[in-house]
Design a protein around this motif. Structure first.
Motif, PDB file in Angstrom:
ATOM      1  N   LYS A 127       0.838  -1.206   0.000  1.00  0.00           N
ATOM      2  CA  LYS A 127       0.000   0.000   0.000  1.00  0.00           C
ATOM      3  C   LYS A 127       0.874   1.258   0.000  1.00  0.00           C
ATOM      4  O   LYS A 127       0.597   2.211  -0.724  1.00  0.00           O
ATOM      5  CB  LYS A 127      -0.911  -0.005   1.223  1.00  0.00           C
ATOM      6  CG  LYS A 127      -1.888   1.137   1.276  1.00  0.00           C
ATOM      7  CD  LYS A 127      -2.817   1.013   2.467  1.00  0.00           C
ATOM      8  CE  LYS A 127      -3.798   2.157   2.507  1.00  0.00           C
ATOM      9  NZ  LYS A 127      -4.700   2.075   3.649  1.00  0.00           N
ATOM     10  N   LYS A 128       1.943   1.232   0.781  1.00  0.00           N
ATOM     11  CA  LYS A 128       2.849   2.379   0.853  1.00  0.00           C
ATOM     12  C   LYS A 128       3.506   2.629  -0.501  1.00  0.00           C
ATOM     13  O   LYS A 128       3.602   3.773  -0.945  1.00  0.00           O
ATOM     14  CB  LYS A 128       3.919   2.154   1.918  1.00  0.00           C
ATOM     15  CG  LYS A 128       4.862   3.309   2.057  1.00  0.00           C
ATOM     16  CD  LYS A 128       5.885   3.064   3.136  1.00  0.00           C
ATOM     17  CE  LYS A 128       6.812   4.267   3.199  1.00  0.00           C
ATOM     18  NZ  LYS A 128       8.158   3.935   3.477  1.00  0.00           N
ATOM     19  N   GLU A 129       3.953   1.568  -1.153  1.00  0.00           N
ATOM     20  CA  GLU A 129       4.611   1.721  -2.453  1.00  0.00           C
ATOM     21  C   GLU A 129       3.616   2.171  -3.527  1.00  0.00           C
ATOM     22  O   GLU A 129       3.953   2.980  -4.381  1.00  0.00           O
ATOM     23  CB  GLU A 129       5.314   0.427  -2.874  1.00  0.00           C
ATOM     24  CG  GLU A 129       6.485   0.049  -1.984  1.00  0.00           C
ATOM     25  CD  GLU A 129       7.542   1.121  -1.844  1.00  0.00           C
ATOM     26  OE1 GLU A 129       7.783   1.881  -2.815  1.00  0.00           O
ATOM     27  OE2 GLU A 129       8.135   1.235  -0.762  1.00  0.00           O
ATOM     28  N   ILE A 130       2.381   1.656  -3.464  1.00  0.00           N
ATOM     29  CA  ILE A 130       1.350   2.073  -4.420  1.00  0.00           C
ATOM     30  C   ILE A 130       1.056   3.565  -4.251  1.00  0.00           C
ATOM     31  O   ILE A 130       0.904   4.289  -5.222  1.00  0.00           O
ATOM     32  CB  ILE A 130       0.061   1.232  -4.267  1.00  0.00           C
ATOM     33  CG1 ILE A 130       0.317  -0.212  -4.738  1.00  0.00           C
ATOM     34  CG2 ILE A 130      -1.091   1.844  -5.041  1.00  0.00           C
ATOM     35  CD1 ILE A 130      -0.822  -1.164  -4.446  1.00  0.00           C
ATOM     36  N   ALA A 131       1.013   4.030  -3.009  1.00  0.00           N
ATOM     37  CA  ALA A 131       0.716   5.441  -2.736  1.00  0.00           C
ATOM     38  C   ALA A 131       1.764   6.370  -3.331  1.00  0.00           C
ATOM     39  O   ALA A 131       1.479   7.532  -3.615  1.00  0.00           O
ATOM     40  CB  ALA A 131       0.610   5.663  -1.231  1.00  0.00           C
ATOM     41  N   LYS A 179      11.465  -2.750  -4.941  1.00  0.00           N
ATOM     42  CA  LYS A 179      11.400  -2.189  -3.594  1.00  0.00           C
ATOM     43  C   LYS A 179      10.884  -3.200  -2.578  1.00  0.00           C
ATOM     44  O   LYS A 179      11.138  -3.078  -1.389  1.00  0.00           O
ATOM     45  CB  LYS A 179      10.524  -0.938  -3.589  1.00  0.00           C
ATOM     46  CG  LYS A 179      11.136   0.199  -4.390  1.00  0.00           C
ATOM     47  CD  LYS A 179      10.240   1.404  -4.379  1.00  0.00           C
ATOM     48  CE  LYS A 179      10.842   2.527  -5.201  1.00  0.00           C
ATOM     49  NZ  LYS A 179       9.983   3.694  -5.253  1.00  0.00           N
ATOM     50  N   LEU A 180      10.116  -4.181  -3.057  1.00  0.00           N
ATOM     51  CA  LEU A 180       9.517  -5.162  -2.146  1.00  0.00           C
ATOM     52  C   LEU A 180       9.975  -6.580  -2.478  1.00  0.00           C
ATOM     53  O   LEU A 180       9.317  -7.546  -2.100  1.00  0.00           O
ATOM     54  CB  LEU A 180       7.984  -5.069  -2.227  1.00  0.00           C
ATOM     55  CG  LEU A 180       7.389  -3.704  -1.903  1.00  0.00           C
ATOM     56  CD1 LEU A 180       5.893  -3.727  -2.106  1.00  0.00           C
ATOM     57  CD2 LEU A 180       7.726  -3.280  -0.497  1.00  0.00           C
ATOM     58  N   ASN A 181      11.084  -6.693  -3.174  1.00  0.00           N
ATOM     59  CA  ASN A 181      11.567  -7.985  -3.655  1.00  0.00           C
ATOM     60  C   ASN A 181      11.812  -8.979  -2.520  1.00  0.00           C
ATOM     61  O   ASN A 181      11.686 -10.175  -2.706  1.00  0.00           O
ATOM     62  CB  ASN A 181      12.842  -7.792  -4.480  1.00  0.00           C
ATOM     63  CG  ASN A 181      12.976  -8.821  -5.563  1.00  0.00           C
ATOM     64  OD1 ASN A 181      12.003  -9.470  -5.936  1.00  0.00           O
ATOM     65  ND2 ASN A 181      14.170  -8.959  -6.070  1.00  0.00           N
ATOM     66  N   HIS A 182      12.159  -8.476  -1.348  1.00  0.00           N
ATOM     67  CA  HIS A 182      12.443  -9.351  -0.216  1.00  0.00           C
ATOM     68  C   HIS A 182      11.168  -9.969   0.375  1.00  0.00           C
ATOM     69  O   HIS A 182      11.241 -10.869   1.192  1.00  0.00           O
ATOM     70  CB  HIS A 182      13.218  -8.588   0.858  1.00  0.00           C
ATOM     71  CG  HIS A 182      12.465  -7.423   1.413  1.00  0.00           C
ATOM     72  ND1 HIS A 182      12.316  -6.241   0.707  1.00  0.00           N
ATOM     73  CD2 HIS A 182      11.807  -7.270   2.573  1.00  0.00           C
ATOM     74  CE1 HIS A 182      11.590  -5.420   1.427  1.00  0.00           C
ATOM     75  NE2 HIS A 182      11.279  -6.013   2.557  1.00  0.00           N
TER      76      HIS A 182
END
Length: 193
Positions: A127-131, A179-182
């Protein structure tokens, strides 16, 4: 304002110390680009670099009375920017370490409660990355993710082509995935789009 352009840095500092907004505006005009490039070179992220420079100039204004009249303005701004970049990198590293340790803990102690915690963390991170996506890209991506619209439905709703929708979703995934690969579940979710 144009008269401020002829002043040397020490004269601008003296005016700045007295709260002269025009002097501050001239310093900003004179040094914004070079400070931005300095931050961008270290961070390799335009948004983070802009945020850092905004913090640098905000700090300059707030601490204006403490600046020495004979200070090297360019040096002061470079050091301030560098320190803010280092702080940002440290905060990001702590966040990543926290998410990594949470993932390791969840993997070692797999149960329903932990799965729900992990799911909330994943969804919060997503959600943070989408924002942070550009507005139009965010709108298209959310229509696909949250409302489960097809590419055609999104295109019809927004009066754009299917190819534009596909490209925007592809770009969003390309931005978010690294950014969220982990977080392995995110990769699976994004792969299904």
């Amino acid at each position: 304002m144009s008269s401020k352009r002829m002043l040397i840095d020490q004269e601008l500092i003296a005016l700045l110390k007295n709260g002269d907004r025009d002097a501050f505006a001239e310093i900003y005009r004179r040094y914004w680009t070079v400070m931005y490039m300095h931050a961008l070179k270290m961070l390799r992220d335009e948004d983070d670099a802009r945020d850092i420079i905004q913090e640098t100039f905000t700090s300059l204004w707030l601490k204006r009375e403490c600046i020495s009249s004979d200070a090297n303005l360019a040096g002061y701004l470079f050091i301030s920017t560098k320190n803010k970049v280092i702080d940002l990198i440290a905060r990001k590293r702590v966040r990543l370490d926290y998410l990594d340790s949470l993932a390791a803990f969840a993997e070692a102690n797999s149960n329903q409660t932990l799965e729900r915690i992990e799911e909330k963390e994943i969804m919060a991170a997503l959600k943070k990355e989408i924002a942070q996506l550009p507005l139009k890209m965010k709108q298209i991506f959310e229509m696909r993710i949250h409302q489960h619209f097809t590419y055609k439905e999104i295109a019809d709703e927004l009066d754009i082509s299917d190819k534009t929708v596909k490209k925007q979703i592809s770009n969003a995934i390309r931005i978010i995935r690294p950014k969220l690969n982990h977080l392995s579940a995110i990769v699976l979710i994004l792969s299904g789009l």
